[in-house]
Design a protein around this motif. Structure first.
Motif, short mmCIF file in Angstrom:
data_model
loop_
_atom_site.label_atom_id
_atom_site.label_comp_id
_atom_site.label_asym_id
_atom_site.label_seq_id
_atom_site.Cartn_x
_atom_site.Cartn_y
_atom_site.Cartn_z
N GLU A 173 0.83 -1.21 0.00
CA GLU A 173 0.00 0.00 0.00
C GLU A 173 0.86 1.27 0.00
OE1 GLU A 173 -3.39 2.14 2.83
OE2 GLU A 173 -2.98 -0.01 3.04
N GLU A 176 2.49 1.76 -3.47
CA GLU A 176 1.52 2.25 -4.46
C GLU A 176 1.21 3.73 -4.25
OE1 GLU A 176 0.42 0.75 -7.20
OE2 GLU A 176 1.84 -0.84 -6.62
N ARG A 177 1.20 4.15 -2.99
CA ARG A 177 0.96 5.57 -2.70
C ARG A 177 2.11 6.42 -3.23
NH1 ARG A 177 2.65 8.66 1.45
NH2 ARG A 177 3.33 6.84 2.65
#
Length: 248
Positions: A173, A176-177
């Motif tokens: 996560e 991806e950010r």
């Protein structure tokens, strides 16, 4: 092909130089150049090592402080500039890749004549500007990294690729950010628009200019520990040296 790794102290330049070189050695001839006069140990065997001429530790024994010793070391290296330049050019002729590990204190390379003159005289060097995920806390931090890569390009006259290093420390996560912030300029600009701070306003105006002033390069994501991104970096290096020259 000449690839120089740059970044702030602790960004992982030396570890990445060794790990990426080991990856390349599976199929290519690789030479290593250490330009850090202050480093104690290296994870690779340098073919050219400035510490054979001068070290920060030796200069400090003359009464210099740490910062003064670093600057003085590169003043002394300038006296042998032609020797270093010719040695690197010879390594470039004899090998498929020459990997340059730049000083831990990045400003030493960027703002001293030794670093600037060296890069100006090397044939089509590719600079990889490494960032640590720890510095990326707010939207304007991503804008800073993208523009600092441009400033390195302008200062050294060498194509510079922004790279996020140590991605093995990130979960899926988080990675991806980071990717969205780096790669989707529209999303980054929109995020900055809602930042009321002076930093946010400045970054917003700068990022609206980014598509216009940024060369066709893409951000890459690397890890010396896992080897993530090595294949892409190798491809980028090839694209840089081939006739197409498009790094998008």
């Amino acid at each position: 092909m000449i690839i120089a790794f740059m970044g702030t102290a602790g960004s992982g330049k030396t570890a990445l130089t060794g790990a990426f070189g080991k990856y390349l050695e599976e199929n290519h001839r690789v030479a290593y150049v250490n330009l850090d006069t202050g480093v104690k140990t290296l994870p690779y065997k340098p073919d050219l090592d400035v510490r054979e001429s001068v070290t920060v530790e030796e200069i400090m024994k003359e009464g210099y402080g740490p910062n003064g010793a670093i600057v003085e070391s590169y003043d002394r290296l300038m006296e042998k500039f032609d020797n270093y330049l010719n040695a690197i050019l010879e390594l470039e002729e004899e090998n498929d890749y020459v990997l340059i590990d730049t000083p831990g204190q990045m400003e030493t390379f960027l703002f001293h004549e030794f670093g600037v003159k060296l890069m100006e005289n090397l044939p089509y060097p590719l600079v990889v500007y490494l960032s640590d995920p720890e510095i990326l806390k707010k939207p304007h931090d991503y804008c800073f990294v993208r523009f600092f890569a441009l400033l390195i390009d302008m200062r050294l006259g060498a194509t510079t690729i922004p790279a996020l290093n140590k991605v093995d420390l990130l979960d899926r996560e988080e990675l991806e950010r980071h990717k969205r912030m780096f790669e989707d300029i529209g999303y980054l600009t929109a995020s900055l628009k809602f930042d009321p701070s002076t930093q946010g306003l400045l970054a917003y105006k700068m990022c609206t200019m980014l598509p216009e002033v940024s060369p066709p390069v893409r951000v890459i994501y690397l890890s010396a520990k896992t080897g993530e991104g090595f294949e892409e970096l190798e491809t980028l290096a090839y694209e840089h040296y081939c006739t197409c020259g498009d790094l998008t």
